[in-house]
Write an enzyme that holds these catalytic residues in place. Structure first.
Site, mmCIF file in Angstrom:
data_model
loop_
_atom_site.group_PDB
_atom_site.id
_atom_site.type_symbol
_atom_site.label_atom_id
_atom_site.label_comp_id
_atom_site.label_asym_id
_atom_site.label_seq_id
_atom_site.Cartn_x
_atom_site.Cartn_y
_atom_site.Cartn_z
ATOM 1 N N GLU A 42 0.895 -1.201 0.026
ATOM 2 C CA GLU A 42 -0.136 -0.012 0.073
ATOM 3 C C GLU A 42 0.744 1.278 -0.187
ATOM 4 O O GLU A 42 1.711 1.437 0.805
ATOM 5 C CB GLU A 42 -0.959 -0.038 1.310
ATOM 6 C CG GLU A 42 -2.256 0.657 0.973
ATOM 7 C CD GLU A 42 -3.122 0.027 0.123
ATOM 8 O OE1 GLU A 42 -3.234 0.174 -0.927
ATOM 9 O OE2 GLU A 42 -3.576 -1.157 0.503
ATOM 10 N N GLY A 130 -16.419 6.238 -2.872
ATOM 11 C CA GLY A 130 -15.606 6.696 -1.809
ATOM 12 C C GLY A 130 -15.384 5.773 -0.335
ATOM 13 O O GLY A 130 -14.966 5.933 0.468
ATOM 14 N N GLY A 132 -12.897 3.367 -1.136
ATOM 15 C CA GLY A 132 -11.559 2.976 -1.178
ATOM 16 C C GLY A 132 -11.385 1.785 -2.337
ATOM 17 O O GLY A 132 -10.398 0.990 -2.033
ATOM 18 N N SER A 135 -13.673 3.003 -7.278
ATOM 19 C CA SER A 135 -14.930 3.123 -8.624
ATOM 20 C C SER A 135 -14.922 3.968 -9.534
ATOM 21 O O SER A 135 -15.059 4.075 -10.644
ATOM 22 C CB SER A 135 -16.123 3.749 -7.671
ATOM 23 O OG SER A 135 -15.953 5.044 -6.866
ATOM 24 N N ASP A 180 -4.797 1.036 -9.348
ATOM 25 C CA ASP A 180 -6.264 0.994 -9.457
ATOM 26 C C ASP A 180 -6.529 0.527 -10.765
ATOM 27 O O ASP A 180 -7.365 -0.397 -11.233
ATOM 28 C CB ASP A 180 -6.943 2.279 -8.915
ATOM 29 C CG ASP A 180 -6.269 2.828 -7.500
ATOM 30 O OD1 ASP A 180 -5.847 1.493 -6.870
ATOM 31 O OD2 ASP A 180 -6.723 3.678 -7.127
HETATM 32 C C1 GLA Z 1 -5.185 5.016 -4.178
HETATM 33 C C2 GLA Z 1 -4.316 5.227 -5.465
HETATM 34 C C3 GLA Z 1 -3.408 4.269 -5.838
HETATM 35 C C4 GLA Z 1 -2.414 3.832 -4.723
HETATM 36 C C5 GLA Z 1 -3.421 3.602 -3.377
HETATM 37 C C6 GLA Z 1 -2.482 3.266 -2.305
HETATM 38 O O1 GLA Z 1 -6.016 3.952 -4.591
HETATM 39 O O2 GLA Z 1 -5.363 5.562 -6.438
HETATM 40 O O3 GLA Z 1 -2.300 4.549 -6.901
HETATM 41 O O4 GLA Z 1 -1.521 4.741 -4.596
HETATM 42 O O5 GLA Z 1 -4.316 4.443 -3.180
HETATM 43 O O6 GLA Z 1 -1.907 2.131 -2.290
#
Ligand code: GLA
Length: 388
Positions: A42, A130, A132, A135, A180
């Site tokens: 992360e 929202g 995490g 979306s 993502d």
């Molecule tokens: C968000 C960002 C990703 C990544 C995460 C943390 O989701 O879009 O690119 O940095 O936070 O791991």
């Protein structure tokens, strides 16, 4: 206690029916793109690190049909008024806010010299916004896939994900890494995606054991404008790397880091310690998975959470509570916050036959502490963005 995942087929029907009722046309092209959770790795995708996300069984669906004009008319289940997006000129940031993810993707096609025809579209989603769970990346990847369908030009998975990431940077103002959009684009059933964020190479890591499952627990809170906090964390890691004097975090050893403790402020040092530790933990987690060493994997997930809470400071009491509560429960292998943090969701790896009981215990404990329930669903790694 487990919230059900709407099957993709139902979402596709729902989007088609909504398109017909809103614009009076039947869909000719339908694109689906999933959200993601990250098992481990992360806040290191923008640090040349390794990350281990997967696409989840919750997705954005866009149903569309050509309209013979030079504009896109598009509505969603939460904004049936919708947006009109003119084509044929550079895209600009505009209202409604959600339409900017689409505008950014259209601009990516325009910059590649690919002409996009006018169409009507309706968007539905089973992904909470929202939470995490990406979306926005799912919306970008679904739009890019839809445009591939309309133009007959396939960008290739990596190129499509990078186009979607640029849309997020330029049209949503979030300086995100590649995780993502790569997860939404590269997802495969029963596979985790190990992404080398330096080379952008991906390696699929099997996760097919039916005895295991993954719970996603949405705290339903969002504490800080994540944009500001996110950009600040990213800046700290750049400052840390500059102080260490290397050009990539992948070349930084724990000894390099310890040698520079006095050369940066305490906060930058802690942010840097998270990056170096999390890269090592992610590599360790892949080894543990491949060797079926679940106690090691679980330990690494908890250590990742601790580091995000204490050193990177992107957790919050609600996320900490869910991780702590999961830790004591029978059948739980590991748990941690997932995604950008400051609210959002946790990921809990557990035995599938205990999932219901674990979810019930988490809901009860969370509700007793905060006075409202989290939303918890189970998911297995799912297929990435595609036309249906
Ligand atoms: C968000 C960002 C990703 C990544 C995460 C943390 O989701 O879009 O690119 O940095 O936070 O791991």
């Amino acid at each position: 206690m487990l919230s059900p995942n709407t099957p993709t087929d139902s979402l596709v029907s729902e989007a088609g029916a909504a398109l017909l009722s809103r614009y009076g046309v039947s869909a000719t092209t339908v694109a689906v793109a999933p959200g993601r959770v990250n098992l481990i790795g992360e806040h290191i995708d923008y640090c040349d690190g390794f990350v281990l996300p997967f696409a989840i069984q919750r997705a954005v669906v866009i149903a569309a049909a050509p309209n013979g004009t030079s504009e896109i008319r598009v509505a969603t289940s939460f904004d049936t008024d919708g947006a009109v997006i003119p084509l044929g000129a550079p895209q600009e940031i505009s209202d409604p806010k959600w339409s900017n993810y689409l505008r950014g993707v259209i601009e990516g096609f325009r910059l590649r010299g690919i002409a996009v025809p006018g169409f009507d579209a309706f968007i539905v989603s089973s992904l909470p916004v929202g939470a995490g769970l990406s979306s926005s990346a799912a919306l970008e990847c679904a739009m890019a896939t839809l445009l591939e369908g309309f133009t007959g030009i396939s960008l290739g998975t990596r190129e499509k994900a990078l186009l979607a990431q640029k849309a997020e940077h330029d049209f949503a103002g979030v300086p995100c890494g590649i995780m993502d959009q790569f997860a939404s684009a590269f997802g495969k059933a029963d596979q985790l995606i190990l992404i080398d964020c330096r080379s952008t190479e991906t390696e699929m890591v099997p996760f097919a054991d039916p005895a295991l499952t993954i719970l996603v627990s949405n705290t339903k809170v969002s504490h800080e404008l994540s944009d500001g906090g996110y950009a600040a964390r990213r800046k700290s890691t750049e400052d840390g790397l500059a102080a260490i004097g290397k050009t990539s975090w992948r070349d930084v050893t724990p000894a390099d880091l310890n040698g520079t403790e006095g050369k940066m402020d305490a906060i930058t040092f802690r942010r840097s310690r998270h990056v170096v530790g999390e890269i090592a933990r992610t590599i360790g987690a892949v080894d543990a998975l491949k060797g079926n060493d679940f106690s090691k994997l679980g330990g690494l997930m908890y250590a990742s959470h601790d580091s995000l809470r204490d050193d990177f400071e992107v957790s919050c009491p609600e996320l900490d509570h869910l991780v702590k509560a999961a830790r004591g429960l029978e059948g739980v292998i590991g748990a941690r916050m997932t995604g950008g943090g400051f609210g959002g969701s946790t990921v809990t790896l557990c035995q599938a036959d205990k999932a219901q009981a674990i979810a019930a215990a988490l809901v009860a404990s969370y509700e007793a502490e905060f006075g409202f329930a989290p939303e918890i669903f189970a998911t297995r790694p799912a297929e990435g963005a595609r036309l249906v």
